[in-house]
Design an enzyme around this catalytic site. Structure first.
Site, PDB file in Angstrom:
ATOM      1  N   ASP A  93       0.812  -1.216   0.000  1.00 55.94           N
ATOM      2  CA  ASP A  93       0.000   0.000   0.000  1.00 55.94           C
ATOM      3  C   ASP A  93       0.847   1.268   0.000  1.00 55.94           C
ATOM      4  O   ASP A  93       2.020   1.268   0.418  1.00 55.94           O
ATOM      5  CB  ASP A  93      -0.889   0.044   1.249  1.00 55.94           C
ATOM      6  CG  ASP A  93      -2.084  -0.880   1.147  1.00 55.94           C
ATOM      7  OD1 ASP A  93      -2.109  -1.720   0.234  1.00 55.94           O
ATOM      8  OD2 ASP A  93      -2.984  -0.767   1.998  1.00 55.94           O
ATOM      9  N   HIS A 144      -6.098   2.982  -4.426  1.00 59.49           N
ATOM     10  CA  HIS A 144      -6.029   3.240  -2.978  1.00 59.49           C
ATOM     11  C   HIS A 144      -6.390   4.704  -2.679  1.00 59.49           C
ATOM     12  O   HIS A 144      -5.855   5.278  -1.728  1.00 59.49           O
ATOM     13  CB  HIS A 144      -4.629   2.910  -2.463  1.00 59.49           C
ATOM     14  CG  HIS A 144      -4.543   2.701  -0.981  1.00 59.49           C
ATOM     15  ND1 HIS A 144      -5.500   2.026  -0.253  1.00 59.49           N
ATOM     16  CD2 HIS A 144      -3.588   3.085  -0.075  1.00 59.49           C
ATOM     17  CE1 HIS A 144      -5.148   1.995   1.027  1.00 59.49           C
ATOM     18  NE2 HIS A 144      -3.995   2.637   1.158  1.00 59.49           N
ATOM     19  N   HIS A 148      -5.596   9.491   0.115  1.00 61.58           N
ATOM     20  CA  HIS A 148      -5.548   8.653   1.323  1.00 61.58           C
ATOM     21  C   HIS A 148      -6.371   9.252   2.483  1.00 61.58           C
ATOM     22  O   HIS A 148      -5.907   9.317   3.609  1.00 61.58           O
ATOM     23  CB  HIS A 148      -4.100   8.451   1.762  1.00 61.58           C
ATOM     24  CG  HIS A 148      -3.887   7.192   2.583  1.00 61.58           C
ATOM     25  ND1 HIS A 148      -4.008   7.174   3.953  1.00 61.58           N
ATOM     26  CD2 HIS A 148      -3.558   5.929   2.228  1.00 61.58           C
ATOM     27  CE1 HIS A 148      -3.746   5.961   4.413  1.00 61.58           C
ATOM     28  NE2 HIS A 148      -3.476   5.168   3.375  1.00 61.58           N
ATOM     29  N   HIS A 238       3.687  -2.223   3.206  1.00 65.26           N
ATOM     30  CA  HIS A 238       3.661  -0.877   2.648  1.00 65.26           C
ATOM     31  C   HIS A 238       4.987  -0.571   1.945  1.00 65.26           C
ATOM     32  O   HIS A 238       6.056  -0.839   2.492  1.00 65.26           O
ATOM     33  CB  HIS A 238       3.424   0.164   3.746  1.00 65.26           C
ATOM     34  CG  HIS A 238       2.075   0.059   4.397  1.00 65.26           C
ATOM     35  ND1 HIS A 238       1.774  -0.925   5.311  1.00 65.26           N
ATOM     36  CD2 HIS A 238       0.956   0.821   4.259  1.00 65.26           C
ATOM     37  CE1 HIS A 238       0.518  -0.775   5.714  1.00 65.26           C
ATOM     38  NE2 HIS A 238       0.002   0.267   5.089  1.00 65.26           N
TER      39      HIS A 238
END
Length: 269
Positions: A93, A144, A148, A238
């Site tokens: 991510d 994504h 964010h 990540h």
């Protein structure tokens, strides 16, 4: 076949050996407090799919008024694969990151592993060549959001803009529109699930979270993954959002251990 005790002992010995090599090469980092991520909240309840509209009755009179478009049926996030063997998925991510993402790609290439990268739109806009390189190496690129945000605290219009802008950008960069979406922090809402469905995507969560975003130390990230993984697991790591050196060192340590144990990696379509 190795007993459970022997398997655990073997994992620990392999992990310690790997960590020793990483420490000698300067790849080990001390644990630090804090982080820039968030632990996922519980998934929302299963939404009730909308009923299909009834077919209009045949009539010789004026044509009936067309019904408005119906929303796509919602689906709950995918938290694990339907697998009865050692098939797992690795997801990353918050990228792409110009420093850490190329290092992750090198590790994945080294071990022949295909992963899913959940990219943030504004990061992808700054690194279009890196987005294309991720796709060129055969990895799956997913949505994504653009900035964010916590999707539980923004409007439907904002959610739709966050997802649509990101999908449009990634589609233009790679020639393939994303088919998967992940809410930042795993903070899903019924509205975000609806928008996800409207844009032709499916939501993906995870089942193994070593909380690498908090930078707890390479050893702890490695131990958490090896302790929690099993057939059908979706692993969360990540490659963006901060210093991901510990994540990179952990990947270099636990991936060969899992491969040695017979695990195979896939990127869900």
């Amino acid at each position: 076949m190795l007993s459970h005790h022997q398997l655990v002992t073997r994992r620990l010995l392999l992990a310690v050996a790997g960590l020793g090599l990483l420490s000698m090469s300067g790849c080990e980092f001390p644990a630090v407090d804090g982080g820039d991520g968030a632990a996922p909240s519980a998934a929302p309840g299963t939404p009730t799919p909308p009923s299909a509209p009834a077919s209009p009755a045949t009539s010789t009179g004026p044509a009936p008024t067309p019904l408005p478009p119906q929303p796509r049926s919602l689906s709950n996030p995918l938290f694990s694969l339907a697998a009865d063997d050692r098939l797992v998925a690795l997801t990353l991510d918050d990228g792409p990151d110009p420093v850490h993402t190329p290092l992750v790609l090198d590790i994945l290439h080294k071990y022949g592993i295909r992963a899913t990268f959940f990219l943030i739109g504004e990061n992808a806009a700054r690194q279009p060549a890196l987005v294309r390189e991720i796709a060129r190496q055969g990895h799956h690129i997913a949505n994504h959001t653009w900035t964010h945000p916590d999707l539980r605290s923004v409007t439907e219009t904002q959610i739709r803009d966050e997802l649509r802008r990101t999908s449009d950008l990634l589609g233009e960069a790679t020639g393939r529109t994303p088919t998967w979406f992940r809410a930042p922090g795993g903070d899903w809402s019924d509205v975000s699930l609806q928008v996800c469905a409207d844009l032709g995507m499916r939501p993906m969560g995870w089942s193994v979270d070593p909380q690498d975003w908090s930078r707890p130390g390479t050893s702890l990230i490695t131990t958490r993954v090896l302790a929690a993984i099993g057939p059908g697991s979706i692993v969360l790591n990540h490659d963006g959002g901060g210093d991901r050196s510990q994540t990179i060192a952990a990947l270099e340590t636990y991936l060969p251990v899992l491969l040695d144990e017979g695990y195979r990696f896939t990127a869900p379509q």
